[in-house]
Design a protein around this motif. Structure first.
Motif, PDB file in Angstrom:
ATOM      1  N   LYS A 180      47.108  40.128  33.165  1.00 28.77           N
ATOM      2  CA  LYS A 180      45.888  38.945  33.129  1.00 28.77           C
ATOM      3  C   LYS A 180      44.718  39.115  34.002  1.00 28.77           C
ATOM      4  O   LYS A 180      44.819  39.954  34.517  1.00 28.77           O
ATOM      5  N   PHE A 181      43.416  38.924  32.361  1.00 32.12           N
ATOM      6  CA  PHE A 181      42.063  38.753  33.622  1.00 32.12           C
ATOM      7  C   PHE A 181      41.756  37.489  33.289  1.00 32.12           C
ATOM      8  O   PHE A 181      41.448  36.845  31.718  1.00 32.12           O
ATOM      9  N   ASN A 182      40.915  37.067  34.015  1.00 31.56           N
ATOM     10  CA  ASN A 182      39.858  35.547  34.468  1.00 31.56           C
ATOM     11  C   ASN A 182      39.033  36.121  34.646  1.00 31.56           C
ATOM     12  O   ASN A 182      38.442  36.698  36.053  1.00 31.56           O
ATOM     13  N   ALA A 183      37.404  34.983  34.273  1.00 29.54           N
ATOM     14  CA  ALA A 183      36.141  35.638  34.874  1.00 29.54           C
ATOM     15  C   ALA A 183      35.618  33.698  34.216  1.00 29.54           C
ATOM     16  O   ALA A 183      36.051  33.349  33.797  1.00 29.54           O
ATOM     17  N   TRP A 184      35.444  33.483  35.537  1.00 33.13           N
ATOM     18  CA  TRP A 184      33.979  32.288  35.612  1.00 33.13           C
ATOM     19  C   TRP A 184      32.518  32.511  35.653  1.00 33.13           C
ATOM     20  O   TRP A 184      32.810  33.693  36.977  1.00 33.13           O
ATOM     21  N   VAL A 185      31.127  31.547  35.400  1.00 32.90           N
ATOM     22  CA  VAL A 185      30.508  31.446  36.095  1.00 32.90           C
ATOM     23  C   VAL A 185      29.899  30.128  35.978  1.00 32.90           C
ATOM     24  O   VAL A 185      30.390  29.164  34.840  1.00 32.90           O
ATOM     25  N   ILE A 224      41.952  39.991  38.693  1.00 36.28           N
ATOM     26  CA  ILE A 224      42.850  40.867  37.430  1.00 36.28           C
ATOM     27  C   ILE A 224      43.911  40.888  38.654  1.00 36.28           C
ATOM     28  O   ILE A 224      44.578  41.002  39.302  1.00 36.28           O
ATOM     29  N   ALA A 225      45.395  40.711  37.034  1.00 39.77           N
ATOM     30  CA  ALA A 225      46.901  40.837  37.799  1.00 39.77           C
ATOM     31  C   ALA A 225      47.843  41.923  36.787  1.00 39.77           C
ATOM     32  O   ALA A 225      46.908  41.662  35.388  1.00 39.77           O
ATOM     33  N   GLN A 272      47.164  41.377  42.589  1.00 43.29           N
ATOM     34  CA  GLN A 272      46.116  40.751  42.534  1.00 43.29           C
ATOM     35  C   GLN A 272      44.942  41.124  43.321  1.00 43.29           C
ATOM     36  O   GLN A 272      44.245  41.278  44.513  1.00 43.29           O
ATOM     37  N   PHE A 273      43.833  41.409  42.050  1.00 40.72           N
ATOM     38  CA  PHE A 273      42.529  41.626  42.938  1.00 40.72           C
ATOM     39  C   PHE A 273      41.803  40.227  42.523  1.00 40.72           C
ATOM     40  O   PHE A 273      41.715  39.823  41.643  1.00 40.72           O
ATOM     41  N   THR A 274      41.115  39.706  43.063  1.00 40.14           N
ATOM     42  CA  THR A 274      39.861  37.974  43.065  1.00 40.14           C
ATOM     43  C   THR A 274      38.543  38.536  43.934  1.00 40.14           C
ATOM     44  O   THR A 274      38.867  38.677  44.984  1.00 40.14           O
ATOM     45  N   VAL A 275      37.802  38.101  43.330  1.00 39.88           N
ATOM     46  CA  VAL A 275      36.525  38.779  44.343  1.00 39.88           C
ATOM     47  C   VAL A 275      35.977  37.556  43.808  1.00 39.88           C
ATOM     48  O   VAL A 275      35.589  37.296  41.890  1.00 39.88           O
ATOM     49  N   SER A 276      35.017  36.825  44.588  1.00 42.77           N
ATOM     50  CA  SER A 276      34.192  35.321  44.184  1.00 42.77           C
ATOM     51  C   SER A 276      32.956  36.020  44.712  1.00 42.77           C
ATOM     52  O   SER A 276      32.703  36.100  45.588  1.00 42.77           O
ATOM     53  N   GLY A 277      31.734  34.954  44.201  1.00 37.87           N
ATOM     54  CA  GLY A 277      30.337  34.676  45.032  1.00 37.87           C
ATOM     55  C   GLY A 277      29.322  33.401  44.796  1.00 37.87           C
ATOM     56  O   GLY A 277      29.819  32.993  44.359  1.00 37.87           O
ATOM     57  N   PHE A 278      28.797  33.534  45.769  1.00 38.00           N
ATOM     58  CA  PHE A 278      27.696  32.044  44.805  1.00 38.00           C
ATOM     59  C   PHE A 278      26.462  32.624  45.764  1.00 38.00           C
ATOM     60  O   PHE A 278      26.421  33.155  46.528  1.00 38.00           O
ATOM     61  N   ASP A 279      25.730  31.773  45.095  1.00 37.39           N
ATOM     62  CA  ASP A 279      23.702  32.246  45.967  1.00 37.39           C
ATOM     63  C   ASP A 279      23.009  30.761  45.293  1.00 37.39           C
ATOM     64  O   ASP A 279      22.575  30.113  44.310  1.00 37.39           O
TER      65      ASP A 279
END
Length: 354
Positions: free
Chosen positions: A220-225, A248-249, A254-261
């Motif tokens: 599975k794959f998911n993304a967001w903004v 991505i799983a 499972q590998f997850t990366v997120s961030g903010f600015d």
């Protein structure tokens, strides 16, 4: 940041995120009307060692408070109307107020669903940075240590993402189309003008989030903004932020990366504003592997403010599913800041959800 720290202490017991249990108990289902309940209980034995605050050994709740939630829906012609209320409870009453258990009503909203999507009105978590925290693999653990705190530990708040504070809002979600869904909303201003007139904002907050999810062969794959725009209660200037991430799983990994600015938004509470020229950014990287009810998580998060203040945390956690409701948890965290203060924490406990 001084006001943010004060507010942080005031809402410590209210920290947490909404993860409705995967198997809510259905209490009623008749004539198109349903009513169900879900809940979560947790407690940890925690040992904490801080360079500045000393050592501490306690029994306390983790990143999530304990909660019970109620859900209702009714199909009326082409519309489904519904609602949710959830009550979040601290198990760590202070010795000076032995029976004064803190209860926070984190969600109290109504919904209208149809072919057009969904309209939500009431109190719910903010849209900005929402998926950053919902996707945290330490959600059911402890995270950032808090010594001499009557509330929860803080997960990766301030060391990877700001908290998507529940706010009064009117929001709209489109139907899912080819894996995409857009949510937009207008939220109450960052301060309560009835208690802090001098800090009140004349401008509501506008937030939105675009998500994408898909399945592929074996994974599975998911993304967001997400984005936020509003007005600073500090100097009246414009504030804005962007939050993003992907997961991505596949085959148990499972590998997850997120961030903010962001500019003018607190690095702790996403609904709070600071001076409009204060910039902060951060990221969270997590990897995990699970099989046969066992799961190991590695996590690293950082948050920088005006390129001068840096907070970071490294964590390793182990989760074991005894059954579909009961989970055993062990976690070790090391948190550092720019001043060179280090805090270490070991926690072992259990979580029960339905």
């Amino acid at each position: 940041m001084k006001n943010n720290k004060a507010k942080l202490l005031a809402v410590a017991v209210a920290m947490g995120i909404s993860t409705q249990a995967s198997a809510a108990i259905e209490l009623y289902n008749q004539d198109g009307t349903t009513f169900s309940a879900d809940g979560h209980f947790n407690a940890f034995y925690v040992q904490t060692d801080s360079d500045t605050a000393g050592d501490e050994s306690r029994v306390r709740m983790g990143f999530l408070p304990n909660w019970i939630g109620f859900n209702v829906s009714k199909q009326i012609d082409d519309l489904k109307v519904g609602g949710r209320s959830s009550f979040w409870v601290s198990i760590n009453d202070g010795s000076s107020n032995v029976t004064d258990t803190a209860v926070d009503i984190r969600q109290f909203y109504g919904t209208v669903d149809g072919d057009f999507g969904q309209v939500l009105f009431g109190k719910d978590f903010g849209l900005y940075a929402r998926s950053n925290i919902f996707s945290d693999e330490l959600l059911l653990g402890t995270g950032l240590p808090q010594i001499n705190s009557g509330g929860v530990t803080f997960g990766n708040i301030s060391v990877g993402y700001p908290f998507a504070t529940p706010k009064a809002q009117i929001s709209y979600r489109t139907p899912v189309s080819n894996g995409f869904q857009l949510a937009v909303g207008v939220l109450d201003s960052s301060e309560d003008s009835t208690t802090s007139a001098s800090a009140a904002s004349d401008s509501a907050r506008f937030e939105g989030e675009l998500t994408y999810a898909t399945d592929f062969d074996g994974g599975k794959f998911n993304a967001w903004v997400g984005a936020a725009s509003g007005e600073s209660t500090n100097d009246g200037g414009s504030v804005e932020g962007i939050a993003y991430g992907a997961r991505i799983a596949m085959s148990g990994f499972q590998f997850t990366v997120s961030g903010f600015d962001q500019e003018g938004i607190s690095s702790i509470l996403a609904d709070s504003t600071v001076a409009s020229n204060v910039e902060s950014d951060g990221y969270l990287v997590q990897a995990s592997y699970g099989a046969n009810g066992h799961r190991i998580v590695l996590s690293h998060g950082e948050t920088d403010t005006n390129a001068a203040s840096e907070n970071e945390m490294d964590s390793i956690a182990y989760f074991y599913d005894v059954n579909s409701s009961l989970k055993l948890i062990a976690e070790y965290d090391i948190a550092d800041n720019t001043a060179g203060n280090e805090t270490k924490q070991f926690a072992i406990g259990a979580a029960l959800s339905w």
